[in-house]
Motif scaffolding. Structure first.
Motif, short mmCIF file in Angstrom:
data_model
loop_
_atom_site.label_atom_id
_atom_site.label_comp_id
_atom_site.label_asym_id
_atom_site.label_seq_id
_atom_site.Cartn_x
_atom_site.Cartn_y
_atom_site.Cartn_z
N LEU A 99 9.34 -0.08 -7.44
CA LEU A 99 7.89 0.10 -7.40
C LEU A 99 7.42 0.60 -6.04
O LEU A 99 6.51 1.44 -5.95
CB LEU A 99 7.21 -1.22 -7.78
CG LEU A 99 7.72 -1.72 -9.14
CD1 LEU A 99 7.20 -3.10 -9.45
CD2 LEU A 99 7.32 -0.75 -10.25
N SER A 100 8.06 0.11 -4.97
CA SER A 100 7.69 0.63 -3.65
C SER A 100 8.10 2.10 -3.55
O SER A 100 7.39 2.91 -2.95
CB SER A 100 8.32 -0.19 -2.52
OG SER A 100 9.71 -0.30 -2.71
N LEU A 101 9.22 2.45 -4.18
CA LEU A 101 9.64 3.86 -4.17
C LEU A 101 8.62 4.72 -4.92
O LEU A 101 8.24 5.80 -4.44
CB LEU A 101 11.03 4.01 -4.81
CG LEU A 101 11.52 5.46 -4.95
CD1 LEU A 101 11.69 6.12 -3.58
CD2 LEU A 101 12.84 5.52 -5.72
N ALA A 102 8.15 4.24 -6.06
CA ALA A 102 7.15 5.01 -6.82
C ALA A 102 5.92 5.26 -5.96
O ALA A 102 5.41 6.39 -5.88
CB ALA A 102 6.78 4.25 -8.10
N LEU A 103 5.46 4.19 -5.29
CA LEU A 103 4.25 4.31 -4.49
C LEU A 103 4.46 5.25 -3.29
O LEU A 103 3.62 6.11 -3.00
CB LEU A 103 3.85 2.91 -4.01
CG LEU A 103 2.40 2.67 -3.63
CD1 LEU A 103 1.45 3.10 -4.73
CD2 LEU A 103 2.18 1.18 -3.30
N ALA A 104 5.61 5.09 -2.62
CA ALA A 104 5.89 5.95 -1.46
C ALA A 104 5.99 7.42 -1.89
O ALA A 104 5.51 8.31 -1.19
CB ALA A 104 7.18 5.50 -0.78
N LYS A 145 7.17 -9.99 1.59
CA LYS A 145 6.07 -10.27 0.66
C LYS A 145 6.22 -9.42 -0.61
O LYS A 145 6.00 -9.90 -1.72
CB LYS A 145 4.72 -10.02 1.33
CG LYS A 145 4.37 -11.11 2.33
CD LYS A 145 3.11 -10.81 3.11
CE LYS A 145 2.79 -11.99 4.04
NZ LYS A 145 1.86 -11.62 5.11
N GLN A 146 6.60 -8.16 -0.42
CA GLN A 146 6.85 -7.27 -1.57
C GLN A 146 7.93 -7.89 -2.48
O GLN A 146 7.78 -7.94 -3.71
CB GLN A 146 7.30 -5.91 -1.03
CG GLN A 146 8.04 -5.04 -2.00
CD GLN A 146 8.77 -3.86 -1.31
OE1 GLN A 146 8.28 -3.27 -0.36
NE2 GLN A 146 9.93 -3.53 -1.81
N CYS A 147 9.01 -8.37 -1.88
CA CYS A 147 10.12 -8.96 -2.66
C CYS A 147 9.69 -10.25 -3.34
O CYS A 147 10.28 -10.66 -4.35
CB CYS A 147 11.32 -9.23 -1.76
SG CYS A 147 12.17 -7.72 -1.24
N ALA A 148 8.66 -10.93 -2.77
CA ALA A 148 8.24 -12.24 -3.30
C ALA A 148 7.13 -12.12 -4.34
O ALA A 148 6.57 -13.14 -4.75
CB ALA A 148 7.80 -13.13 -2.14
N ILE A 149 6.81 -10.92 -4.79
CA ILE A 149 5.79 -10.77 -5.84
C ILE A 149 6.30 -11.45 -7.12
O ILE A 149 7.44 -11.24 -7.53
CB ILE A 149 5.45 -9.27 -6.06
CG1 ILE A 149 4.72 -8.74 -4.82
CG2 ILE A 149 4.60 -9.08 -7.32
CD1 ILE A 149 4.48 -7.23 -4.81
#
Ligand SMILES: NC(=O)CC[C@H](N)C(=O)O
Length: 309
Positions: free
Chosen positions: A70-75, A195-199
């Protein structure tokens, strides 16, 4: 059709549950060691109403490495392919997810792909925003859109537990900063990454995200293109080549479904133009994948002929 086979799915999950005894919960993040290793749950989403949810479906868990998709999609949406892939590569490593070895031997010293920790840290540094709160808020809003669940937050206990013990990730980050992969302050980046990993999600949330990725980034109910088509394809490709860490090759042969796992025990799977699958089983094998979750996906793939190959 799989949604109508609840009795069969119940049998399959109980068969797969026996494998939890052969695994162990992750311990290097102390908060993850609190999970019950016998838990196993499965949710399937087909774009309509409720499809199937069996096992311990009330359990929630943290995304961990699944968040890397998901971070890859956003980046990619924020910066475009050229910038993202100038800082992170596209090749599988064959090494454990937290390995530093290729970062040093590869030239230039950029991480090999966005699904290993080094690559994911570089990707997280490319999420746009003027503060950690803004960047995390954008990622959460994106996840709210994908799941239709505005309640999703990060688990502070897990995030703090990881931040305290993340020295290996810190070393990866310092190494990359020295080699100009990014310029962020390492502690700020680690704070955002943990924090991203802890969603925190349920396996139903995961199935819904997997569904959007499976269906070219489009949410069938809202008809919205949440992720551009070419980016959804990139995500699925990384899920196939690097999604299960250094077990991705064997997983492609045995299961044949684009999937991404995390050390919390979650697995998100996307059958192209088909269903999304969310699994949670915190007992892990020696490579950090849900041991019963993998068995369950293998059984589902055989029974319903889900392999993409
Ligand atoms: N494999 C994983 O799920 C790794 C994610 C975890 N937060 C870490 O960086 O170590």
């Amino acid at each position: 059709m799989i949604c109508n086979d609840k009795d069969i799915l119940h049998v399959m999950i109980e068969e797969a549950r026996t494998y939890t005894q052969g695994g162990e919960v992750a311990k290097y993040i102390p908060a993850l060691a609190e999970a019950d290793p016998s838990v196993l749950s499965l949710a399937i989403y087909d774009g309509g109403g409720p499809c199937a949810a069996v096992g311990n479906t009330d359990e929630t868990f943290t995304l961990q490495s699944i968040s890397k998709v998901l971070s890859l999609a956003l980046a990619l949406m924020d910066r475009g392919e050229d910038e993202v892939f100038s800082r992170v590569g596209m090749e599988p490593t064959g090494d454990p997810f937290n390995s530093i070895i290729k970062l040093e031997t590869n030239r230039p010293n950029k991480p090999l792909n966005p699904m290993i920790n080094a690559g994911a840290l570089a990707v997280t540094s490319m999420i746009s925003g003027s503060s950690t709160e803004e960047k995390l808020g954008r990622l959460l809003t994106f996840i709210h859109e994908l799941t239709g669940n505005p309640e999703i937050r990060y688990d502070e206990h897990v995030a703090k537990s990881e931040l305290r013990t993340a020295d290996l990730n810190r070393s990866l980050a310092y190494f990359m900063r020295q080699h100009n992969v990014f310029e962020d302050e390492v502690e700020d980046l680690l704070d955002l990454y943990t924090k991203q990993c802890a969603i925190e999600v349920s396996c139903e949330d995961l199935a819904k995200i997997g569904y959007v990725i499976a269906n070219e980034g489009k949410h069938v109910q809202s008809k919205r293109q949440i992720i551009p088509l070419h980016i959804a394809r990139i995500l699925k490709t990384f899920m196939v080549t690097c999604g299960m860490y250094n077990a991705s090759g064997e997983f492609a042969i045995r299961v044949g479904i684009p999937a991404k796992s995390g050390v919390s025990g979650g697995i998100m799977a996307s059958i192209p133009h088909g269903i999304g699958i969310g699994i949670y089983g915190p007992a892990l094998d020696d490579k950090g994948n849900s041991v019963a979750g993998m068995k369950l996906l293998e059984a589902l793939s055989h029974r319903y002929d889900l392999s993409i190959f």
